[in-house]
Design a protein around this motif. Structure first.
Motif, PDB file in Angstrom:
ATOM      1  N   VAL A 236       0.839  -1.209   0.000  1.00  0.00           N
ATOM      2  CA  VAL A 236       0.000   0.000   0.000  1.00  0.00           C
ATOM      3  C   VAL A 236       0.872   1.255   0.000  1.00  0.00           C
ATOM      4  O   VAL A 236       0.587   2.242  -0.681  1.00  0.00           O
ATOM      5  CB  VAL A 236      -0.954   0.004   1.219  1.00  0.00           C
ATOM      6  CG1 VAL A 236      -1.628   1.353   1.381  1.00  0.00           C
ATOM      7  CG2 VAL A 236      -2.004  -1.088   1.053  1.00  0.00           C
ATOM      8  N   ASN A 239       2.127   3.688  -3.027  1.00  0.00           N
ATOM      9  CA  ASN A 239       1.375   4.798  -3.597  1.00  0.00           C
ATOM     10  C   ASN A 239       1.603   6.110  -2.859  1.00  0.00           C
ATOM     11  O   ASN A 239       1.197   7.161  -3.325  1.00  0.00           O
ATOM     12  CB  ASN A 239      -0.108   4.433  -3.563  1.00  0.00           C
ATOM     13  CG  ASN A 239      -0.896   5.124  -4.638  1.00  0.00           C
ATOM     14  OD1 ASN A 239      -0.508   5.061  -5.800  1.00  0.00           O
ATOM     15  ND2 ASN A 239      -1.964   5.810  -4.269  1.00  0.00           N
ATOM     16  N   TYR A 240       2.210   6.025  -1.684  1.00  0.00           N
ATOM     17  CA  TYR A 240       2.287   7.216  -0.850  1.00  0.00           C
ATOM     18  C   TYR A 240       3.718   7.623  -0.514  1.00  0.00           C
ATOM     19  O   TYR A 240       3.976   8.243   0.514  1.00  0.00           O
ATOM     20  CB  TYR A 240       1.475   7.007   0.434  1.00  0.00           C
ATOM     21  CG  TYR A 240       0.026   6.677   0.131  1.00  0.00           C
ATOM     22  CD1 TYR A 240      -0.841   7.669  -0.310  1.00  0.00           C
ATOM     23  CD2 TYR A 240      -0.453   5.377   0.258  1.00  0.00           C
ATOM     24  CE1 TYR A 240      -2.158   7.376  -0.620  1.00  0.00           C
ATOM     25  CE2 TYR A 240      -1.778   5.072  -0.052  1.00  0.00           C
ATOM     26  CZ  TYR A 240      -2.623   6.079  -0.490  1.00  0.00           C
ATOM     27  OH  TYR A 240      -3.922   5.791  -0.796  1.00  0.00           O
ATOM     28  N   THR A 382      -4.977  -2.752  -4.628  1.00  0.00           N
ATOM     29  CA  THR A 382      -5.176  -1.622  -5.529  1.00  0.00           C
ATOM     30  C   THR A 382      -6.478  -0.889  -5.214  1.00  0.00           C
ATOM     31  O   THR A 382      -6.532   0.344  -5.218  1.00  0.00           O
ATOM     32  CB  THR A 382      -5.202  -2.133  -6.987  1.00  0.00           C
ATOM     33  OG1 THR A 382      -4.035  -2.925  -7.190  1.00  0.00           O
ATOM     34  CG2 THR A 382      -5.225  -1.006  -7.984  1.00  0.00           C
ATOM     35  N   ILE A 385      -6.197   1.153  -1.945  1.00  0.00           N
ATOM     36  CA  ILE A 385      -5.564   2.459  -2.176  1.00  0.00           C
ATOM     37  C   ILE A 385      -6.601   3.447  -2.699  1.00  0.00           C
ATOM     38  O   ILE A 385      -6.673   4.595  -2.262  1.00  0.00           O
ATOM     39  CB  ILE A 385      -4.375   2.309  -3.162  1.00  0.00           C
ATOM     40  CG1 ILE A 385      -3.247   1.514  -2.500  1.00  0.00           C
ATOM     41  CG2 ILE A 385      -3.887   3.673  -3.657  1.00  0.00           C
ATOM     42  CD1 ILE A 385      -2.144   1.088  -3.436  1.00  0.00           C
ATOM     43  N   ASP A 389      -7.841   6.958  -1.012  1.00  0.00           N
ATOM     44  CA  ASP A 389      -7.853   8.213  -1.774  1.00  0.00           C
ATOM     45  C   ASP A 389      -9.262   8.793  -1.863  1.00  0.00           C
ATOM     46  O   ASP A 389      -9.448  10.007  -1.808  1.00  0.00           O
ATOM     47  CB  ASP A 389      -7.299   7.976  -3.189  1.00  0.00           C
ATOM     48  CG  ASP A 389      -5.806   7.699  -3.175  1.00  0.00           C
ATOM     49  OD1 ASP A 389      -5.182   7.941  -2.118  1.00  0.00           O
ATOM     50  OD2 ASP A 389      -5.271   7.231  -4.190  1.00  0.00           O
TER      51      ASP A 389
END
Lengths: 564, 159
Positions: A236, A239-240, A382, A385, A389
């Motif tokens: 995870v 993405n960040y 996915t 995430i 968001d």
């Protein structure tokens, strides 16, 4: 071995298999759509075309490096070619980017259009609009977004040995489809989702169930319970901006609590249950002449592969439910007890998995207990995430939180389930009479670790030499099973994870992971194991409690399946 | 479901070429020669027998124009549309045939399974343009009128 000159600078090469790899090693990220180091070289997209000092152009993916080569990667001619290639691809491509799930970071075509500076497509799309294939619980195929790079075809055939997809027809009529344009659920597809990982556009995407989760969370009469698989926590963060492979479990738990999940549990806990049950089953089969080799049952894509193509080995599959199945059944049973459910709410279990095949597993007829579906909704990494968001959480600011009791703690043996060899390693720990550092280390060094597709080794146990085969990638599994069927190989235990490297590279994980990310994810899980006090599943106090309580007379009903 | 005799025939052809991936095309050609088309069920069967993935076999079969999953008529008329035939107006010949037989771009074979009309790229008889073949017999210098006459002649053979 040798030197070549790339854009006027001398670059050394060693054993790179093509010029493209040398160029990338030199720090030039030459664009590609059809090249993947894990797949065979296809040479279809021509984006990696370079020019030599005689003005000759060639695709760098399909050229071996030679000493003394002089090449240019960004001449005016090449820039023009590349831009034209991408423009032509866009012309024949659905351009509904604003509503495409791959829009943004994951669509390679979109990012190339941006890189090439394409602001206008001068050609009309003359392709006939074709319907979406929504027949799979795991993936959605949108032929209108296909650019014919063939990555899905090669991933399915070369990595997984399934070959559910192929090219059909030719020229402007060419399309990717299963044989006779069948729907994906009518093929031998095992739902692993690797086609989606390798797809550079939105032509193959994850079948999403996010809205069902929001609906459940909004319903005051529903208790929504989450479980999080080991491999999710090390992906995870990709993405960040979190360093690759770093476990962000605490932050995920926080995010889920904020979303309104009533309970958040750790699938690592039920990985421990799996180890308890599977080890017992294994010893029983060895001592009482049961069907051997025992085939692991954690990976639903592998189980479907056996039931589809190796039916004669179905009795060899462990009757243990997967960790997802076990935990969901246990959670449902826990809240059936009025003492744990005083307000009489309905329980909905949402499992967070690195895997698209888990969506299929949850639908299997043997994923029901007392007539009730064990796992209600499966959400991939996915999608998780996307949910974070969607709610606008600043991931960096989320403080780590712990999982809830009584199913929120797993052993180190449970957490390494997410990497190939992890299940076997945890079984070996369970079989080990002690938990000293030395014996844990000797298990780790027995040959169970590492990223080879097929690992064979044996360990002594109670006077017998236990022969083990650990496999990742279904094409490798087929090779092993063909040998076993032909009597050329004999094992006591075969562990198979359908995806290369195991669940860390599952079909539901964020796509686009390179070699460093892959290695970091495995290391991330081993680190999580290293920092856990309890290494062995049988020493997990919550597991011991459960066996002394709820599971006393229900272990078989909740933790095993009747058949496949 | 096909009759068992089809599978027996396929077995015989497969044995002749050996159970290997490279045998795929010759096997498909022989099956098509036998039945004038390639039954889809046999493609599935052959793929399994020689160890080729079905999607791959389908890929090969659809790549080559020559293979057809549709049963073809008793008379297969191939109208040449190579450059020489095209400039000498081969398409009006084909259109006349299609109109007479009630065929469309989607339907190439008449319902009574007598005629199939196809276009081919070059028959190698450019000096005789425009040309067509009926079951591999060449008919030179065609016109739409001659084509219609040819059909009645072929229909006459039926009785």
């Amino acid at each position: 071995m040798g030197y070549m000159t790339i854009d006027g600078r001398k670059v050394e090469f060693t054993d790179e298999k093509n010029v493209l790899s040398v160029i990338r090693k030199a720090g030039i990220n030459i664009p590609t759509l059809c090249y993947h180091s894990e797949l065979s070289t296809f040479g279809a997209c021509r984006l990696c075309t370079v020019e030599d000092n005689r003005g000759k152009t060639f695709a760098s993916c399909s050229e071996e490096p030679r000493d003394g080569m002089v090449i240019y990667t960004n001449t005016g001619k090449l820039k023009k070619y590349r831009k034209m290639i991408v423009e032509l691809l866009l012309a024949a491509h659905c351009r509904d980017c604003t509503t495409c799930v791959e829009s943004g970071v994951t669509c390679v075509l979109q990012s190339l259009a941006l890189r090439m500076g394409i602001q206008e497509v001068r050609f009309e799309n003359t392709r006939e609009i074709r319907p979406l294939d929504m027949t799979s619980p795991s993936i959605v195929r949108d032929p209108n977004k296909c650019i014919l790079c063939g990555n899905c075809v090669r991933a399915c055939e070369e990595l997984q040995g399934i070959g559910a997809l192929g090219f059909a027809y030719r020229g402007t009529e060419a399309m990717v489809m299963p044989e006779f344009d069948k729907k994906i659920n009518e093929t031998l597809c095992v739902n692993c989702g690797q086609c989606r990982v390798f797809c550079p556009t939105g032509a193959i995407s994850i079948r999403t169930n996010i809205d069902e989760v929001w609906d459940a969370l909004a319903d005051p009469n529903v208790r929504v319970v989450a479980q999080i698989a080991p491999a999710v926590r090390v992906a995870v963060g990709d993405n960040y901006g979190v360093p690759k492979g770093r476990s962000v479990m605490g932050k995920i738990v926080n995010a889920l609590h904020r979303m309104g999940f009533d309970e958040v549990y750790d699938t690592t806990f039920s990985a421990d249950l799996t180890i308890m049950e599977e080890t017992a089953e294994f010893l029983d089969r060895v001592q009482n002449g049961g069907k051997l080799p025992l085939l692991t049952s954690c990976c639903p894509a592998w189980v479907k592969f056996v039931t589809d193509q190796f039916q004669d080995f179905v009795p060899n599959i462990s009757t243990c439910r997967s960790p997802q199945g076990m935990l969901s059944a246990v959670i449902k049973e826990h809240f059936r007890d009025p003492a744990n459910n005083p307000d009489g709410r309905k329980t909905v279990v949402v499992s967070f998995m690195p895997c698209t095949a888990k969506k299929m597993e949850a639908e299997r007829p043997n994923s029901y207990t007392k007539g009730e579906k064990d796992t209600d909704i499966v959400i991939t990494t996915t999608e998780l995430i996307r949910m974070i968001d969607n709610n606008g959480y600043d991931f960096g600011m989320l403080e780590p939180e712990a999982c809830d009791t009584p199913f929120g703690l797993g052993s180190g043996g449970g957490v390494i389930f997410g990497v190939t060899g992890g299940v076997t390693e945890a079984v070996l720990r369970r079989l080990s009479p002690d938990h000293t550092k030395a014996s844990m280390e000797s298990i780790a060094e027995s040959g169970v670790r590492g990223m080879d597709g097929i690992k064979e080794f044996s360990v002594p146990y109670n006077g017998i030499d236990v022969k083990i085969c650990v496999v990742n990638g279904l094409a490798n599994a087929r090779a092993v099973m063909d040998k076993v069927r032909a009597g050329e190989a004999e094992y006591h235990l075969i562990e198979v994870m359908a995806c290369r490297r195991g669940c860390i590279m599952g079909g539901g994980q964020p796509a686009g992971a390179g070699d460093r990310t892959k290695a970091a994810r495995a290391q991330g899980l081993y680190n999580a194991d290293n920092t856990t006090i309890i290494k062995k599943s049988d020493e997990n106090p919550l597991v011991i409690d459960l066996y002394n309580g709820m599971l006393k007379d229900k272990a078989h009903e909740l933790l095993h399946v009747e058949g496949y | 479901m096909l009759d068992q005799s089809y599978y027996n025939k396929a077995d015989e052809i497969i044995e002749g070429y050996g159970r290997k991936a490279a045998s795929l095309i010759p096997i498909m050609q022989d099956i098509q020669a036998e039945y004038r088309y390639l039954p889809g069920e046999l493609l599935t069967y052959v793929a399994k027998q020689i160890g080729v993935k079905e999607a791959k076999a389908f890929s090969v079969a659809t790549f080559y124009e020559n293979f057809s999953f549709e049963p073809k008529g008793k008379f297969i008329i191939k109208v040449c549309d190579g450059t020489a035939c095209h400039v000498r107006k081969s398409m009006p010949v084909k259109e006349a045939l299609m109109k007479e037989l009630g065929l469309t771009h989607k339907q190439h074979t008449t319902d009574d399974m007598m005629f199939t009309v196809e276009t081919v790229s070059c028959l190698g008889a450019c000096g005789l343009a425009p040309t067509l073949t009926v079951n591999d017999e060449v008919h030179p210098k065609m016109t739409p009128e001659k084509a219609i006459d040819l059909l009645s002649e072929l229909r006459g053979e039926k009785v």
